[in-house]
Each structure stands twice: as C-alpha cells, then as structure tokens.
Motif scaffolding. Structure first.
Motif, mmCIF file in Angstrom:
data_model
loop_
_atom_site.group_PDB
_atom_site.id
_atom_site.type_symbol
_atom_site.label_atom_id
_atom_site.label_comp_id
_atom_site.label_asym_id
_atom_site.label_seq_id
_atom_site.Cartn_x
_atom_site.Cartn_y
_atom_site.Cartn_z
ATOM 1 N N ARG A 1 0.833 -1.190 0.000
ATOM 2 C CA ARG A 1 0.000 0.000 0.000
ATOM 3 C C ARG A 1 0.874 1.249 0.000
ATOM 4 O O ARG A 1 2.056 1.192 0.315
ATOM 5 C CB ARG A 1 -0.907 0.034 1.229
ATOM 6 C CG ARG A 1 -0.203 0.538 2.488
ATOM 7 C CD ARG A 1 -0.968 0.265 3.744
ATOM 8 N NE ARG A 1 -0.525 1.080 4.878
ATOM 9 C CZ ARG A 1 0.607 0.931 5.544
ATOM 10 N NH1 ARG A 1 1.460 -0.006 5.199
ATOM 11 N NH2 ARG A 1 0.895 1.726 6.562
ATOM 12 N N THR A 2 0.255 2.376 -0.335
ATOM 13 C CA THR A 2 0.888 3.682 -0.206
ATOM 14 C C THR A 2 0.579 4.229 1.176
ATOM 15 O O THR A 2 -0.583 4.262 1.592
ATOM 16 C CB THR A 2 0.374 4.651 -1.281
ATOM 17 O OG1 THR A 2 0.718 4.141 -2.571
ATOM 18 C CG2 THR A 2 0.981 6.030 -1.102
ATOM 19 N N VAL A 3 1.606 4.656 1.895
ATOM 20 C CA VAL A 3 1.441 5.168 3.254
ATOM 21 C C VAL A 3 1.180 6.666 3.202
ATOM 22 O O VAL A 3 1.943 7.411 2.589
ATOM 23 C CB VAL A 3 2.690 4.876 4.104
ATOM 24 C CG1 VAL A 3 2.487 5.381 5.541
ATOM 25 C CG2 VAL A 3 2.999 3.387 4.105
ATOM 26 N N ARG A 4 0.120 7.085 3.868
ATOM 27 C CA ARG A 4 -0.223 8.502 3.926
ATOM 28 C C ARG A 4 0.124 9.056 5.299
ATOM 29 O O ARG A 4 -0.155 8.420 6.317
ATOM 30 C CB ARG A 4 -1.707 8.693 3.614
ATOM 31 C CG ARG A 4 -2.035 8.392 2.167
ATOM 32 C CD ARG A 4 -3.513 8.378 1.870
ATOM 33 N NE ARG A 4 -3.752 8.215 0.431
ATOM 34 C CZ ARG A 4 -3.697 7.042 -0.194
ATOM 35 N NH1 ARG A 4 -3.424 5.938 0.478
ATOM 36 N NH2 ARG A 4 -3.915 6.980 -1.498
ATOM 37 N N THR A 5 0.743 10.204 5.325
ATOM 38 C CA THR A 5 1.169 10.825 6.571
ATOM 39 C C THR A 5 0.041 11.678 7.149
ATOM 40 O O THR A 5 -0.876 12.086 6.419
ATOM 41 C CB THR A 5 2.415 11.696 6.350
ATOM 42 O OG1 THR A 5 2.076 12.762 5.455
ATOM 43 C CG2 THR A 5 3.541 10.875 5.740
ATOM 44 N N GLY B 1 0.451 14.118 3.188
ATOM 45 C CA GLY B 1 1.401 13.691 2.169
ATOM 46 C C GLY B 1 1.424 12.181 2.025
ATOM 47 O O GLY B 1 0.704 11.449 2.713
ATOM 48 N N THR B 2 2.230 11.683 1.119
ATOM 49 C CA THR B 2 2.387 10.247 0.922
ATOM 50 C C THR B 2 3.862 9.896 0.887
ATOM 51 O O THR B 2 4.700 10.681 0.432
ATOM 52 C CB THR B 2 1.734 9.778 -0.393
ATOM 53 O OG1 THR B 2 2.321 10.495 -1.494
ATOM 54 C CG2 THR B 2 0.234 10.011 -0.376
ATOM 55 N N MET B 3 4.185 8.711 1.387
ATOM 56 C CA MET B 3 5.546 8.202 1.292
ATOM 57 C C MET B 3 5.762 7.649 -0.110
ATOM 58 O O MET B 3 4.868 7.022 -0.696
ATOM 59 C CB MET B 3 5.773 7.108 2.344
ATOM 60 C CG MET B 3 5.819 7.624 3.764
ATOM 61 S SD MET B 3 5.812 6.297 5.017
ATOM 62 C CE MET B 3 7.097 5.200 4.419
ATOM 63 N N THR B 4 6.954 7.877 -0.673
ATOM 64 C CA THR B 4 7.230 7.385 -2.023
ATOM 65 C C THR B 4 7.555 5.901 -2.030
ATOM 66 O O THR B 4 7.384 5.238 -3.058
ATOM 67 C CB THR B 4 8.386 8.174 -2.659
ATOM 68 O OG1 THR B 4 9.536 8.137 -1.795
ATOM 69 C CG2 THR B 4 7.982 9.620 -2.892
ATOM 70 N N ARG C 1 6.473 2.224 -1.017
ATOM 71 C CA ARG C 1 5.248 1.535 -0.637
ATOM 72 C C ARG C 1 5.565 0.423 0.371
ATOM 73 O O ARG C 1 6.693 -0.062 0.430
ATOM 74 C CB ARG C 1 4.547 0.985 -1.869
ATOM 75 C CG ARG C 1 3.941 2.082 -2.744
ATOM 76 C CD ARG C 1 3.328 1.506 -4.002
ATOM 77 N NE ARG C 1 4.343 1.048 -4.930
ATOM 78 C CZ ARG C 1 4.109 0.202 -5.939
ATOM 79 N NH1 ARG C 1 2.905 -0.304 -6.111
ATOM 80 N NH2 ARG C 1 5.082 -0.137 -6.765
ATOM 81 N N TYR D 1 1.147 2.134 11.006
ATOM 82 C CA TYR D 1 0.668 3.329 10.316
ATOM 83 C C TYR D 1 1.161 4.512 11.144
ATOM 84 O O TYR D 1 1.447 4.366 12.337
ATOM 85 C CB TYR D 1 -0.864 3.337 10.203
ATOM 86 C CG TYR D 1 -1.570 3.407 11.533
ATOM 87 C CD1 TYR D 1 -2.048 4.615 12.025
ATOM 88 C CD2 TYR D 1 -1.732 2.265 12.320
ATOM 89 C CE1 TYR D 1 -2.670 4.685 13.263
ATOM 90 C CE2 TYR D 1 -2.351 2.319 13.561
ATOM 91 C CZ TYR D 1 -2.822 3.528 14.023
ATOM 92 O OH TYR D 1 -3.423 3.593 15.249
ATOM 93 N N ASP E 1 -5.426 1.958 7.396
ATOM 94 C CA ASP E 1 -5.303 3.019 6.397
ATOM 95 C C ASP E 1 -5.300 2.455 4.981
ATOM 96 O O ASP E 1 -4.817 3.079 4.048
ATOM 97 C CB ASP E 1 -4.040 3.850 6.647
ATOM 98 C CG ASP E 1 -2.771 3.001 6.635
ATOM 99 O OD1 ASP E 1 -2.879 1.747 6.667
ATOM 100 O OD2 ASP E 1 -1.671 3.571 6.608
#
Length: 227
Positions: free
Chosen positions: A47-51, A55-58, A60, A69, A79
């Motif tokens: 998954r893509t981690v959202r802060t 924002g999002t972490m590049t 995955r 999370y 999440d």
C-alpha cells in the motif's frame, strides 16, 4: 560487483550499529524475494502510506505481525483495505536472531536493556515492515520509535543498491554516515543507536543483481514490538 579488489568488510558505523555486507547468499535472497511477493498481494497487501499532514511516502509498504501506520500499530490495515494483517512467520524470528548474533555478537535479550535474569530470556521478533522502492523513491530521516521494546532493529536489503543515511539519536541533521547497501546486505542497530535517525536519500536504479529478477529495492525491517 561479482569480484572486487577489496572485499567489503563488516563495519561498525556507530556504537551498536553494524553493517554486514553480503550476509544473504543468492539462494536466500531469492527465497526472501519470493516470500515478499506473496506478502505484497492483497488482501492486506502493498500500500501507499499517507502521513498525518496529508502527504504520501514514495516507498510503498506491507506489514506482517502488526500493521504499522503513522504513528502506531493495529491488527488490521486501518489506512488501507482494513483486512487483517498477515501473520509474522517463525522463520523470520530465527533469521533475526541469527542476524543480531552475527552483527553484534550477542543475542537480542542481551543487547537491550533487560535486567539480568537467572536464565537467558529471548524476546521474539514479531513485526516486519517491508518497503518497496522504485528508482525515484526516498525515505526521509526518521526514528523507529513506535515499539515498546529496545531490541535491535534488523534491516535486510534486496535488489537495487541504495544510499542508507545513518545519523544520531538527537537530530535529523549531521552528524550522519552514508552507507552503501547492496542486495543481500544486513544492517543491525541497537543499544545506544537504537533510536538513531536514519533514511534513504537515494536509490541507484538498475543495480540489482540480474539473476534476482527484481526491478527496484526491497527493505525488510524486523522489530520486536514489545506489545
């Protein structure tokens, strides 16, 4: 490289932080890659981690044992698809035990701040965070501070070479040391370096061993949650 004039040596980067090059042989790298591919499939997959700031972490991520999370743990992918997190296999605990022994020369129970006991006490590793980096992915300086245990963190690299920036427990800025992590390398940090800031400012795309069949970089981080 297949052959080097000066083979890379085991190096203590900071007190309690050790880099062991080529710790995983080609066969073990392939086995670990196959396992990562299975873990990355849904449900509870990559998954893509959202802060919290939006924002999002590049890089995955997929988790085993407990779902991480920002900034805590859960039993489901809270999440993502909310599926139950995949189990942490016992063989990863065995791999972490061997990694700590080879890197630090001591089992994790002796490497963390556990009072002396009549018999050795082993606190099993129970969480894996697996991050996938493509050529443009990065990881900012951060500390692994969400665990209730101070057992050493075990980090394994597969695929593309990266620059791993290992800093200090006080600040995200200097002093830090840049270490080249290649496929099969082991990095362990515990003791006074357990809460050191660290990150990945650069991935060298296209440097993975061709026989591995991986485009990008996988980092497998093994922790003791203490939960």
């Amino acid at each position: 490289m297949d052959a080097e004039l000066f083979p890379r040596a085991r190096t203590e980067i900071a007190p309690g932080a050790v880099h062991v090059p080529d710790w995983l042989d080609a066969g073990r790298q392939r086995e670990l890659l196959d396992a990562c591919r299975a873990w990355a499939r849904p449900p509870a997959g990559l998954r893509t981690v959202r802060t919290p700031g939006g924002g999002t972490m590049t890089a995955r991520q997929v988790c085993l044992g407990r779902h991480w999370y920002p900034y805590g743990y859960a039993d489901t992918v809270v999440d993502g698809d909310d599926a139950p997190v995949k189990p942490f296999p016992g063989w990863l605990d065995e791999l972490a035990r061997q990694a700590v022994a080879d890197a630090l020369g001591t089992p994790p129970a002796a490497a963390c701040d556990i009072p002396p006991a009549p018999a050795p006490r082993w606190v099993p590793y129970d969480i894996a965070l697996i991050n996938f980096y493509d050529g443009d992915a990065r990881m900012g300086m951060h500390r692994d501070g969400d665990d209730k245990s101070d057992a050493p963190v075990v980090s394994l690299s597969l695929g593309d070479t990266c620059v791993f920036r290992f800093g200090n427990p006080e600040t995200r800025t200097k002093p830090y040391t840049d270490v080249e992590l290649r496929s099969g390398d082991l990095f362990v940090f515990g003791g006074p370096s357990r809460l050191a800031y660290h990150g990945v400012p650069r991935v060298h795309a296209g440097t993975a061993p061709p026989e591995l069949g991986l485009t990008g970089r996988l980092n497998i981080t093994l922790r003791v949650s203490g939960l």
